[in-house]
Design a protein around this motif. Structure first.
Motif, PDB file in Angstrom:
ATOM      1  N   THR A 132       0.562  -3.510  -8.459  1.00 23.13           N
ATOM      2  CA  THR A 132       0.484  -3.343  -7.084  1.00 23.13           C
ATOM      3  C   THR A 132      -0.966  -2.743  -6.500  1.00 23.13           C
ATOM      4  O   THR A 132      -1.360  -1.833  -7.317  1.00 23.13           O
ATOM      5  N   THR A 133      -1.371  -3.199  -5.546  1.00 21.85           N
ATOM      6  CA  THR A 133      -2.448  -2.803  -4.966  1.00 21.85           C
ATOM      7  C   THR A 133      -2.036  -1.771  -3.829  1.00 21.85           C
ATOM      8  O   THR A 133      -1.389  -2.459  -2.899  1.00 21.85           O
ATOM      9  N   THR A 134      -2.783  -0.571  -3.694  1.00 15.60           N
ATOM     10  CA  THR A 134      -2.211   0.256  -2.616  1.00 15.60           C
ATOM     11  C   THR A 134      -3.573   0.527  -1.900  1.00 15.60           C
ATOM     12  O   THR A 134      -4.555   0.719  -2.164  1.00 15.60           O
ATOM     13  N   ARG A 183       6.844   5.716   7.040  1.00 10.68           N
ATOM     14  CA  ARG A 183       7.989   5.509   5.772  1.00 10.68           C
ATOM     15  C   ARG A 183       9.089   6.691   5.942  1.00 10.68           C
ATOM     16  O   ARG A 183       8.895   7.817   6.611  1.00 10.68           O
ATOM     17  N   GLU A 197       5.116  -5.411   4.149  1.00  4.65           N
ATOM     18  CA  GLU A 197       5.305  -5.110   2.554  1.00  4.65           C
ATOM     19  C   GLU A 197       6.319  -6.009   2.177  1.00  4.65           C
ATOM     20  O   GLU A 197       6.462  -6.375   0.963  1.00  4.65           O
ATOM     21  N   LYS A 203       1.007  -2.316  -1.180  1.00  6.11           N
ATOM     22  CA  LYS A 203       1.627  -0.997  -0.659  1.00  6.11           C
ATOM     23  C   LYS A 203       0.594  -0.532   0.353  1.00  6.11           C
ATOM     24  O   LYS A 203      -0.573  -0.281  -0.138  1.00  6.11           O
ATOM     25  N   VAL A 204       1.188  -0.212   1.366  1.00 10.72           N
ATOM     26  CA  VAL A 204       0.301   0.756   2.464  1.00 10.72           C
ATOM     27  C   VAL A 204       0.774   1.915   2.845  1.00 10.72           C
ATOM     28  O   VAL A 204       1.991   2.062   3.135  1.00 10.72           O
ATOM     29  N   ASN A 205      -0.231   2.849   2.419  1.00 13.43           N
ATOM     30  CA  ASN A 205      -0.164   4.202   2.859  1.00 13.43           C
ATOM     31  C   ASN A 205      -0.777   4.419   4.247  1.00 13.43           C
ATOM     32  O   ASN A 205      -2.012   4.071   4.306  1.00 13.43           O
ATOM     33  N   ASN A 243      -5.000   2.161   1.901  1.00 12.07           N
ATOM     34  CA  ASN A 243      -4.985   3.348   2.588  1.00 12.07           C
ATOM     35  C   ASN A 243      -5.382   3.244   4.055  1.00 12.07           C
ATOM     36  O   ASN A 243      -6.601   2.710   4.239  1.00 12.07           O
ATOM     37  N   ARG A 266      -8.761  -4.455  -3.615  1.00  6.79           N
ATOM     38  CA  ARG A 266      -8.845  -3.867  -2.314  1.00  6.79           C
ATOM     39  C   ARG A 266      -9.369  -4.852  -1.358  1.00  6.79           C
ATOM     40  O   ARG A 266      -8.745  -4.724  -0.033  1.00  6.79           O
TER      41      ARG A 266
END
Length: 298
Positions: free
Chosen positions: A37-39, A55, A71, A78-80, A41, A260
């Motif tokens: 998984t790529t997170t 969330r 998502e 995954k997006v924060n 930001n 990224r």
């Protein structure tokens, strides 16, 4: 003797096999890493929180929000997201030694341009995504009705109603505050300074909305998209002051061409596609952005 030679041969072969497997194993591990998984930001203007989503306690974005849909469609990303005023987000990115931000959505061009100048955002990734409008709102307890008070009448109303105040985003960091100051400056060169004597300045537009909803301040200046999220508030006036939300990808993200950069571009493309949809009914496949009151940037 022949038995001993055979035993030595078998032992040697077994050792060679173990060594070969030892070299093969890391190669296998590296290949599975491509499915990890790529997170991302995401740094986003506070006024986009309703359409993008936050969330919940279950770790998921609410159904019907853009980040939930993204998502769901991109299981390996995954997006924060961090919401705040565009100025505060810019300051956070400048102060971050790890350059952890991947995407920036600003509520004005000025902060995005500053991010490019500061070598945070890659210039050729910047895209004008959304338009918004500025609205004057009131708490229902004021007794004011829809479209009953213009920005030009605010100072007189505040003077005539002792103890009343107006909530405004701090122009130093909040684009909505900058736009509000522009509106009052256009009325008269002294109006803004006079307004400040009745004003409370907030660090982002969400706090302005909350202050008016809770009657901490009786009037407020927010985006049309913010006002739309609370049907109890009274919209007194609307100003179209060419509010543009640009989106851009950071240099740090673009330098990571393996994970990224492609993941960031996938999210940007997803958001572009949403605002380009022809209707504002997400349940029928329409635009979430339009449903919350945004329009495509002109």
């Amino acid at each position: 003797m022949k038995f001993n030679k055979l035993l030595k041969f078998v032992s040697s072969f077994a050792l060679s096999l173990v060594l070969m497997l030892g070299f093969v194993t890391p190669t296998f591990a590296a290949s599975t890493d491509t499915n990890s998984t790529t997170t991302l930001n995401l740094m986003a203007a506070a006024s986009t929180r309703y359409s993008l989503g936050e969330r919940g306690v279950d770790g998921a974005y609410p159904s019907g929000t853009l980040l939930r849909a993204f998502e769901d469609q991109n299981a390996n990303i995954k997006v924060n997201v961090t919401y705040d005023s565009s100025g505060n987000l810019l300051n956070q990115m400048i102060a971050d030694p790890n350059h952890s931000a991947d995407i920036f959505i600003s509520a004005d061009l000025a902060r995005m341009n500053s991010a490019v100048t500061a070598n945070i955002i890659q210039a050729d990734t910047v895209y004008n995504l959304l338009n918004n409008k500025l609205v004057l709102i009131a708490n229902p307890n004021t007794g004011l009705t829809e479209n009953s008070l213009q920005y030009s009448d605010v100072l007189g109303w505040l003077n005539d109603n002792p103890g009343t105040t107006i909530a405004v985003g701090d122009p130093a960091v909040v684009p909505a505050g900058t736009y509000t100051k522009q509106v009052f400056d256009a009325i008269d060169s002294t109006t803004w300074n006079d307004i400040l004597t009745h004003a409370t300045l907030y660090s982002n537009v969400t706090n302005v909305l909350t202050a008016v909803a809770n009657n901490v301040n009786q009037l407020g200046s927010v985006y049309a998209t913010d006002a739309k999220t609370d049907s109890n508030l009274i919209v007194l006036a609307t100003e179209d002051v060419n509010i543009i939300y640009p989106i851009g990808i950071t240099n740090a993200a673009m330098s990571d061409t393996v994970s990224r950069a492609p993941a960031s571009q996938a999210l940007v493309n997803f958001l572009k596609a949403d605002i380009a949809k022809s209707t504002d009914l997400p349940i029928n496949g329409g635009s979430v952005f339009k449903y919350f009151g945004f329009s495509p940037a002109q």
